[in-house]
Design an enzyme around this catalytic site. Structure first.
Site, PDB file in Angstrom:
ATOM      1  N   HIS A  17      24.556 -86.673 -27.523  1.00 48.80           N
ATOM      2  CA  HIS A  17      24.885 -85.935 -28.750  1.00 48.80           C
ATOM      3  C   HIS A  17      26.401 -85.866 -28.949  1.00 48.80           C
ATOM      4  O   HIS A  17      26.909 -86.049 -30.047  1.00 48.80           O
ATOM      5  CB  HIS A  17      24.378 -84.482 -28.669  1.00 48.80           C
ATOM      6  CG  HIS A  17      22.891 -84.315 -28.656  1.00 48.80           C
ATOM      7  ND1 HIS A  17      22.245 -83.536 -27.728  1.00 48.80           N
ATOM      8  CD2 HIS A  17      21.927 -84.807 -29.464  1.00 48.80           C
ATOM      9  CE1 HIS A  17      20.941 -83.543 -27.969  1.00 48.80           C
ATOM     10  NE2 HIS A  17      20.713 -84.319 -29.012  1.00 48.80           N
ATOM     11  N   LYS A  41       8.163 -74.538 -32.393  1.00 52.61           N
ATOM     12  CA  LYS A  41       8.457 -75.335 -31.193  1.00 52.61           C
ATOM     13  C   LYS A  41       9.086 -74.416 -30.141  1.00 52.61           C
ATOM     14  O   LYS A  41      10.062 -73.725 -30.438  1.00 52.61           O
ATOM     15  CB  LYS A  41       9.440 -76.450 -31.585  1.00 52.61           C
ATOM     16  CG  LYS A  41       9.572 -77.568 -30.568  1.00 52.61           C
ATOM     17  CD  LYS A  41      10.344 -78.724 -31.196  1.00 52.61           C
ATOM     18  CE  LYS A  41      10.975 -79.619 -30.163  1.00 52.61           C
ATOM     19  NZ  LYS A  41      11.893 -80.585 -30.751  1.00 52.61           N
ATOM     20  N   SER A 128      17.411 -84.612 -24.311  1.00 50.50           N
ATOM     21  CA  SER A 128      17.350 -83.183 -23.962  1.00 50.50           C
ATOM     22  C   SER A 128      16.117 -82.905 -23.119  1.00 50.50           C
ATOM     23  O   SER A 128      16.149 -82.087 -22.205  1.00 50.50           O
ATOM     24  CB  SER A 128      17.303 -82.332 -25.232  1.00 50.50           C
ATOM     25  OG  SER A 128      18.489 -82.478 -25.962  1.00 50.50           O
TER      26      SER A 128
HETATM   27  O1  PNS Z   1      16.729 -83.262 -32.365  1.00 44.69           O
HETATM   28  P1  PNS Z   1      15.447 -83.459 -33.110  1.00 44.69           P
HETATM   29  O2  PNS Z   1      14.403 -82.480 -32.629  1.00 44.69           O
HETATM   30  O3  PNS Z   1      14.960 -84.889 -33.069  1.00 44.69           O
HETATM   31  O4  PNS Z   1      15.774 -83.111 -34.652  1.00 44.69           O
HETATM   32  C1  PNS Z   1      14.775 -83.148 -35.618  1.00 44.69           C
HETATM   33  C2  PNS Z   1      15.262 -82.526 -36.954  1.00 44.69           C
HETATM   34  C3  PNS Z   1      15.818 -81.141 -36.731  1.00 44.69           C
HETATM   35  C4  PNS Z   1      16.359 -83.398 -37.541  1.00 44.69           C
HETATM   36  C5  PNS Z   1      14.035 -82.527 -37.926  1.00 44.69           C
HETATM   37  O5  PNS Z   1      12.940 -81.945 -37.280  1.00 44.69           O
HETATM   38  C6  PNS Z   1      14.315 -81.751 -39.215  1.00 44.69           C
HETATM   39  O6  PNS Z   1      15.103 -82.172 -40.025  1.00 44.69           O
HETATM   40  N1  PNS Z   1      13.664 -80.597 -39.374  1.00 44.69           N
HETATM   41  C7  PNS Z   1      13.839 -79.706 -40.505  1.00 44.69           C
HETATM   42  C8  PNS Z   1      12.567 -79.623 -41.352  1.00 44.69           C
HETATM   43  C9  PNS Z   1      12.468 -80.808 -42.284  1.00 44.69           C
HETATM   44  O7  PNS Z   1      13.321 -81.053 -43.109  1.00 44.69           O
HETATM   45  N2  PNS Z   1      11.373 -81.564 -42.127  1.00 44.69           N
HETATM   46  C10 PNS Z   1      11.103 -82.760 -42.906  1.00 44.69           C
HETATM   47  C11 PNS Z   1      11.726 -83.969 -42.246  1.00 44.69           C
HETATM   48  S1  PNS Z   1      11.310 -85.434 -43.104  1.00 44.69           S
END
Ligand code: PNS
Length: 160
Positions: A17, A41, A128
């Protein structure tokens, strides 16, 4: 003013990151590192801890802000006046999930671009999830998490 959002769970932040933050910083005027509040989560570190660790890491870099967000990423990006989302792709295995998310975000907000960056090869296997697993079993986190946060992350993971 070019603003990018670098969203993620950062549970906890890894050297991968951090590598990505430093790459993205060179491309924009303002970089918002955003930790998702995800009630569905379970996480090892609270959102507050994750934000605090990222802030400690970023220090006084003027163009980087660290914050958290709820709800849809595209809605958060709009509130920040962002033009793009930055995501890291470590290996081909990341691609399918990232591709799906990028296309869905484009459907929701066509004006927002997703930009993929690759971290250094040596971080290709760093995640992570593995940090949590190794840390909770007392393994060595050198080469996985930023040195300044290693003690804190290791200590915290061993408490669980
Ligand atoms: O580090 P991660 O867990 O891979 O990040 C995932 C993240 C936070 C980028 C994704 O889950 C997200 O954008 N969540 C917010 C909800 C949202 O917009 N969902 C639709 C995605 S197409």
């Amino acid at each position: 003013m070019r603003t990018a959002i670098y969203p993620g769970s950062f549970d906890p932040v890894t050297l991968g990151h951090w590598d990505l933050i430093q790459r993205a910083e060179k491309l924009v005027d303002r970089l918002v590192v955003a930790v998702l509040h995800n009630p569905s989560k379970t996480s090892a570190f609270s959102v507050e801890e994750r934000v605090e660790m990222l802030r400690e890491l970023v220090g006084e870099r003027p163009i980087i802000e660290v914050t958290s967000f709820h709800g849809l990423l595209v809605d958060f990006a709009k509130t920040q006046g962002a033009q793009c989302i930055v995501r890291g792709v470590r290996a081909f295995s990341d691609f399918e999930y990232e591709f799906q998310m990028a296309l869905m975000n484009r459907k929701l907000a066509p004006e927002l671009e997703t930009v993929f960056l690759m971290p250094k090869e040596r971080y290709s296997a760093v995640s992570s999830r593995l940090v949590r697993e190794i840390g909770s079993m007392g393994g060595n986190l050198t080469e996985l998490v930023p040195p300044a946060l290693r003690e804190r992350i290791a200590h915290r993971l061993q408490q669980d």
